[in-house]
Design a protein around this motif. Structure first.
Motif, PDB file in Angstrom:
ATOM      1  N   ASP A 152       0.819  -1.209   0.000  1.00 46.51           N
ATOM      2  CA  ASP A 152       0.000   0.000   0.000  1.00 46.51           C
ATOM      3  C   ASP A 152       0.855   1.262   0.000  1.00 46.51           C
ATOM      4  O   ASP A 152       1.758   1.414   0.828  1.00 46.51           O
ATOM      5  N   GLY A 153       0.592   2.135  -0.947  1.00 45.75           N
ATOM      6  CA  GLY A 153       1.303   3.411  -0.995  1.00 45.75           C
ATOM      7  C   GLY A 153       2.645   3.362  -1.707  1.00 45.75           C
ATOM      8  O   GLY A 153       3.234   4.399  -1.961  1.00 45.75           O
ATOM      9  N   THR A 154       3.123   2.167  -2.043  1.00 49.12           N
ATOM     10  CA  THR A 154       4.444   2.067  -2.688  1.00 49.12           C
ATOM     11  C   THR A 154       4.374   2.374  -4.185  1.00 49.12           C
ATOM     12  O   THR A 154       5.384   2.759  -4.778  1.00 49.12           O
ATOM     13  N   LYS A 155       3.229   2.159  -4.781  1.00 50.89           N
ATOM     14  CA  LYS A 155       3.030   2.277  -6.234  1.00 50.89           C
ATOM     15  C   LYS A 155       3.997   1.367  -6.991  1.00 50.89           C
ATOM     16  O   LYS A 155       4.359   1.636  -8.138  1.00 50.89           O
ATOM     17  N   ALA A 156       4.449   0.294  -6.324  1.00 53.52           N
ATOM     18  CA  ALA A 156       5.422  -0.617  -6.935  1.00 53.52           C
ATOM     19  C   ALA A 156       4.768  -1.912  -7.406  1.00 53.52           C
ATOM     20  O   ALA A 156       5.449  -2.853  -7.817  1.00 53.52           O
ATOM     21  N   GLY A 157       3.434  -1.976  -7.323  1.00 49.82           N
ATOM     22  CA  GLY A 157       2.743  -3.185  -7.778  1.00 49.82           C
ATOM     23  C   GLY A 157       2.014  -3.876  -6.645  1.00 49.82           C
ATOM     24  O   GLY A 157       2.358  -3.708  -5.463  1.00 49.82           O
ATOM     25  N   TYR A 158       1.004  -4.645  -7.021  1.00 52.71           N
ATOM     26  CA  TYR A 158       0.192  -5.358  -6.028  1.00 52.71           C
ATOM     27  C   TYR A 158       0.965  -6.551  -5.476  1.00 52.71           C
ATOM     28  O   TYR A 158       1.961  -6.993  -6.070  1.00 52.71           O
ATOM     29  N   SER A 206      -5.904  -5.149  -3.697  1.00 50.80           N
ATOM     30  CA  SER A 206      -5.788  -3.759  -3.256  1.00 50.80           C
ATOM     31  C   SER A 206      -4.406  -3.468  -2.700  1.00 50.80           C
ATOM     32  O   SER A 206      -3.804  -4.306  -2.028  1.00 50.80           O
ATOM     33  N   GLY A 207      -3.899  -2.270  -3.017  1.00 58.14           N
ATOM     34  CA  GLY A 207      -2.643  -1.815  -2.438  1.00 58.14           C
ATOM     35  C   GLY A 207      -1.453  -1.984  -3.359  1.00 58.14           C
ATOM     36  O   GLY A 207      -1.090  -3.107  -3.692  1.00 58.14           O
ATOM     37  N   GLY A 208      -0.869  -0.884  -3.801  1.00 57.57           N
ATOM     38  CA  GLY A 208       0.379  -0.947  -4.550  1.00 57.57           C
ATOM     39  C   GLY A 208       0.290  -0.587  -6.022  1.00 57.57           C
ATOM     40  O   GLY A 208       1.304  -0.520  -6.705  1.00 57.57           O
ATOM     41  N   GLY A 209      -0.923  -0.364  -6.521  1.00 55.44           N
ATOM     42  CA  GLY A 209      -1.073  -0.059  -7.942  1.00 55.44           C
ATOM     43  C   GLY A 209      -0.481   1.292  -8.299  1.00 55.44           C
ATOM     44  O   GLY A 209      -0.839   2.302  -7.699  1.00 55.44           O
ATOM     45  N   GLY A 210       0.439   1.323  -9.251  1.00 55.34           N
ATOM     46  CA  GLY A 210       1.055   2.579  -9.666  1.00 55.34           C
ATOM     47  C   GLY A 210       0.966   2.819 -11.156  1.00 55.34           C
ATOM     48  O   GLY A 210       1.048   3.941 -11.622  1.00 55.34           O
ATOM     49  N   LYS A 211       0.838   1.731 -11.913  1.00 53.34           N
ATOM     50  CA  LYS A 211       0.703   1.869 -13.371  1.00 53.34           C
ATOM     51  C   LYS A 211      -0.129   0.707 -13.908  1.00 53.34           C
ATOM     52  O   LYS A 211      -0.271  -0.326 -13.236  1.00 53.34           O
ATOM     53  N   PRO A 212      -0.664   0.853 -15.124  1.00 54.59           N
ATOM     54  CA  PRO A 212      -1.569  -0.171 -15.662  1.00 54.59           C
ATOM     55  C   PRO A 212      -0.950  -1.572 -15.705  1.00 54.59           C
ATOM     56  O   PRO A 212      -1.665  -2.562 -15.541  1.00 54.59           O
ATOM     57  N   GLU A 213       0.367  -1.671 -15.902  1.00 56.60           N
ATOM     58  CA  GLU A 213       1.025  -2.979 -15.916  1.00 56.60           C
ATOM     59  C   GLU A 213       0.782  -3.734 -14.606  1.00 56.60           C
ATOM     60  O   GLU A 213       0.665  -4.953 -14.593  1.00 56.60           O
ATOM     61  N   HIS A 214       0.735  -2.989 -13.504  1.00 52.93           N
ATOM     62  CA  HIS A 214       0.506  -3.622 -12.203  1.00 52.93           C
ATOM     63  C   HIS A 214      -0.879  -4.269 -12.144  1.00 52.93           C
ATOM     64  O   HIS A 214      -1.048  -5.338 -11.563  1.00 52.93           O
ATOM     65  N   LEU A 215      -1.852  -3.621 -12.758  1.00 52.35           N
ATOM     66  CA  LEU A 215      -3.201  -4.191 -12.789  1.00 52.35           C
ATOM     67  C   LEU A 215      -3.201  -5.466 -13.624  1.00 52.35           C
ATOM     68  O   LEU A 215      -3.800  -6.467 -13.251  1.00 52.35           O
ATOM     69  N   TYR A 216      -2.502  -5.401 -14.755  1.00 57.52           N
ATOM     70  CA  TYR A 216      -2.428  -6.570 -15.631  1.00 57.52           C
ATOM     71  C   TYR A 216      -1.834  -7.766 -14.872  1.00 57.52           C
ATOM     72  O   TYR A 216      -2.363  -8.875 -14.930  1.00 57.52           O
TER      73      TYR A 216
END
Lengths: 268, 203
Positions: free
Chosen positions: A182-188, A207-217
């Motif tokens: 959470d809050g890192t924006k480094a990925g889930y 939930s937690g860590g999403g920073g760019k669309p690749e992380h969601l993928y």
């Protein structure tokens, strides 16, 4: 087949958006209803409102927010924060929410999950869990521990065991929030999400860590999540829902594409 | 004026809010006399089929709805309102209103990877055109939450399907009755479009 859902959460304190959200338009300042409506028009699939009001005296303000959201936003949304009894849940559902989000209160009193699910159906009960990585022990073999009170209180409860217990008790969905990510924006937290998704038969929301669309993928494929919660990516205006969905669709993920607000036959 | 049937089965207020948003006059009523004489009816609902059917019978709304149907009142069923218009529901093994012959069936044996309830957004394929589906395009998605689905006996009463492991009916209709398994009132602009189509449906 079902589309993967993109969900966002808004923190609300005494009826106003909490300060973690940066606004692009000055007239948006502070009103969660305006922000929710903006995301709705962008094609968001679902919303979560967390009431972080400190004093329980002011909780009725949240009901007013819920009711105003329901008048303008025609997608499902859930409400969490400070829901401790079936009556608390009943009030937000009657005000217009589809689902309630229960976290610490369920850990302290697991029967709450069953009571709410019997009263309103399991589809109305989202069990949110805050999880922290720990060295594996006999009590916590997965190495993922449930924490409550915003991450301050460890519960000596294994996250995988709690997830399966939550399903048995009647939860209809799980939000798996990684305190570490959470809050890192480094990925889930892919491994955690996948372990839970493989252990239960109900939808899992990462939930937690999403920073760019690749992380969601990553979390929707490797992590086997059914849905994903995005916060700062949207709140800081770096991405729109449409941009995220376009990226995911390009990678072969089934997402819902929308037409915006105008009805197709409204131009007459 | 659209009358929304109130039989203690959830989500009436979201239907009312969608109609308000569209500027369509509406009222919520649990009075069988009002439902019987309504100009136009939305029959919504979430919950358990057997419970819903029992409430309808105890309140006399079951015969009011049947009368309205046979006298030609336009009716839109949503979710449970799409299930108990059939002859029978497997949920609680209850008879339905029998306005369209068929049964409401549980999702099962569709492969271990499919989660039940079927919850979320899914695309709808139109199999027959209908005025209520006007301007709904291939690939448009609606919001679903259900474990049972309508299975009419007469396949010509099916107007749209969705895919969950295999295709299943999501919109069925007969004469002045049309019903959808998804929550049109929570399906964004596409759902509002369908509700608007119903409000303007002239039979």
């Amino acid at each position: 087949m079902l589309s993967k859902r993109i969900i966002s959460c808004l923190d609300v304190r005494e009826g106003k958006l909490a300060k973690s959200i940066k606004f692009l338009e000055t007239r948006d300042i502070g009103d969660p209803v305006v922000q929710a409506h903006k995301y709705y028009l962008q094609g968001l699939d679902e919303l979560v409102f967390y009431d972080i009001t400190a004093s329980s005296d002011n909780r009725s303000i949240m009901l007013n927010v819920v009711s105003r959201v329901a008048e303008q936003v025609f997608i499902p949304f859930s409400v969490g924060g400070g829901l401790r009894t079936v009556d608390d849940c009943s009030r937000v559902l009657l005000a217009g929410a589809e689902k309630v989000n229960i976290n610490s209160a369920a850990v302290k009193n697991p029967s709450l999950i069953t009571e709410v699910s019997q009263a309103f159906g399991s589809q109305a009960v989202v069990l949110s869990m805050d999880v922290r990585r720990v060295p594996p022990t006999l009590e916590i073999p997965s190495g993922y521990e449930i924490v409550i009170n915003g991450g301050r209180t460890p519960m000596e409860l294994d996250a995988i065991a709690w997830a399966t217990r939550g399903e048995e008790l009647g939860a209809g969905e799980l939000v798996v929030n990684s305190i570490d990510a959470d809050g890192t924006k480094a990925g889930y937290e892919i491994r955690l999400t996948r372990m839970i998704a493989e252990a239960v038969h109900i939808p899992v929301i990462a939930s937690g860590g999403g920073g760019k669309p690749e992380h969601l993928y990553e979390v929707l494929t490797e992590g086997r999540a059914d849905a994903v919660l995005v916060a700062s990516m949207l709140h800081y205006g770096e991405y729109t829902v449409g941009a995220i969905k376009k990226y995911l669709a390009g990678k072969g993920i089934k997402v819902r594409m929308t037409i915006g607000e105008d009805l197709r036959n409204s131009v007459e | 004026m659209i009358t929304i049937v109130d039989y203690k089965a959830g989500n009436l207020t979201s239907v009312r809010r969608a109609l308000d948003h569209l500027g369509i006059p509406n009222q919520i009523s649990s009075d069988p006399r009002i439902v019987r004489n309504a100009k136009r009816i939305i029959f919504p609902g979430v919950g358990h089929a057997a419970t819903a059917m029992r409430v309808l019978q105890e309140s006399g709304l079951d015969s009011a709805l049947k009368e309205a149907f046979y006298r030609g009142t336009p009716i839109l069923g949503i979710c449970i309102g799409c299930q108990i218009i059939l002859s029978h529901s497997e949920e609680g093994d209850t008879p339905g209103l029998d306005l369209i012959p068929g049964v409401c069936t549980h999702f099962q044996d569709r492969g271990a990877s499919l989660k039940i309830p079927h919850m979320g957004w899914n695309a709808v394929a139109i199999t027959q055109s209908h005025p209520i589906l006007r301007n709904i395009l291939p690939g448009d998605e609606f919001y679903f939450v259900h474990s049972y689905y309508p299975q009419p006996t007469d396949l010509t009463t099916i107007y749209a399907t969705s895919d969950y492991g295999e295709p299943f009916p999501v919109a069925i209709g007969s004469k002045n009755l049309f019903a959808v398994q998804f929550h049109a009132e929570k399906s964004g602009a596409i759902g509002l479009q369908l509700i608007k189509n119903f409000a303007g449906w002239n039979i």
